[in-house]
Design a protein around this motif. Structure first.
Motif, PDB file in Angstrom:
ATOM      1  N   LEU A  13     -54.599 -11.731 -16.145  1.00  0.00           N
ATOM      2  CA  LEU A  13     -53.999 -11.697 -14.812  1.00  0.00           C
ATOM      3  C   LEU A  13     -54.788 -10.796 -13.867  1.00  0.00           C
ATOM      4  O   LEU A  13     -55.116 -11.211 -12.753  1.00  0.00           O
ATOM      5  N   VAL A  14     -55.084  -9.579 -14.274  1.00  0.00           N
ATOM      6  CA  VAL A  14     -55.808  -8.677 -13.366  1.00  0.00           C
ATOM      7  C   VAL A  14     -57.260  -9.108 -13.170  1.00  0.00           C
ATOM      8  O   VAL A  14     -57.861  -8.812 -12.136  1.00  0.00           O
ATOM      9  N   GLN A  15     -57.797  -9.831 -14.126  1.00  0.00           N
ATOM     10  CA  GLN A  15     -59.144 -10.373 -13.970  1.00  0.00           C
ATOM     11  C   GLN A  15     -59.169 -11.430 -12.861  1.00  0.00           C
ATOM     12  O   GLN A  15     -60.129 -11.536 -12.118  1.00  0.00           O
ATOM     13  N   ASN A  16     -58.093 -12.192 -12.747  1.00  0.00           N
ATOM     14  CA  ASN A  16     -58.039 -13.290 -11.787  1.00  0.00           C
ATOM     15  C   ASN A  16     -57.290 -12.970 -10.499  1.00  0.00           C
ATOM     16  O   ASN A  16     -57.447 -13.669  -9.510  1.00  0.00           O
ATOM     17  N   ASP A  17     -56.466 -11.951 -10.510  1.00  0.00           N
ATOM     18  CA  ASP A  17     -55.671 -11.594  -9.336  1.00  0.00           C
ATOM     19  C   ASP A  17     -56.064 -10.184  -8.902  1.00  0.00           C
ATOM     20  O   ASP A  17     -55.570  -9.203  -9.431  1.00  0.00           O
TER      21      ASP A  17
END
Length: 120
Positions: A13-17
């Motif tokens: 999630l944090v990689q993409n958002d």
């Protein structure tokens, strides 16, 4: 499959958002405000929301992997989240870019000012 995000989903999630930091993403996950979409174990995308005026779910981020766009996943994800939230809320809102009005209208959202709302 659409499910609530779990703490073990944090890295993808944090990689993409990049709009929220890791601590805030974990907070949203713990509040059940992030949904994950998978297909045969493959990560398709996610939807996260916060509460507008402390009681109206406001979809902040709807995102699919580029390779998964145009396959109807966004519609399925939004419909599933709205159905899940209907037990706790009577509407869902999101910011509606004018170019996306036809898409959201097709899902039942009504444009109200700069936001679109679906009464559920």
């Amino acid at each position: 499959m659409i499910r609530y995000a779990r703490p073990e989903d944090i890295d993808i999630l944090v990689q993409n958002d990049t709009h929220v930091d890791k601590a805030e993403m974990l907070n949203l996950i713990n509040l059940d405000r992030v949904y994950i979409m998978e297909d045969d174990g493959r990560f398709i995308g996610w939807l996260r929301y916060n509460l507008f005026w402390d009681h109206i779910p406001f979809m902040n981020m709807i995102c699919l992997n580029d390779s998964e766009r145009g396959k109807g996943y966004a519609s399925r994800l939004i419909r599933a989240v709205c159905a899940a939230e209907a037990a706790r809320h009577n509407s869902v809102q999101l910011f509606c870019d004018p170019s996306l009005e036809p898409f959201y209208s097709k899902l039942g959202f009504a444009v109200i000012g700069k936001a679109a709302e679906l009464t559920i």
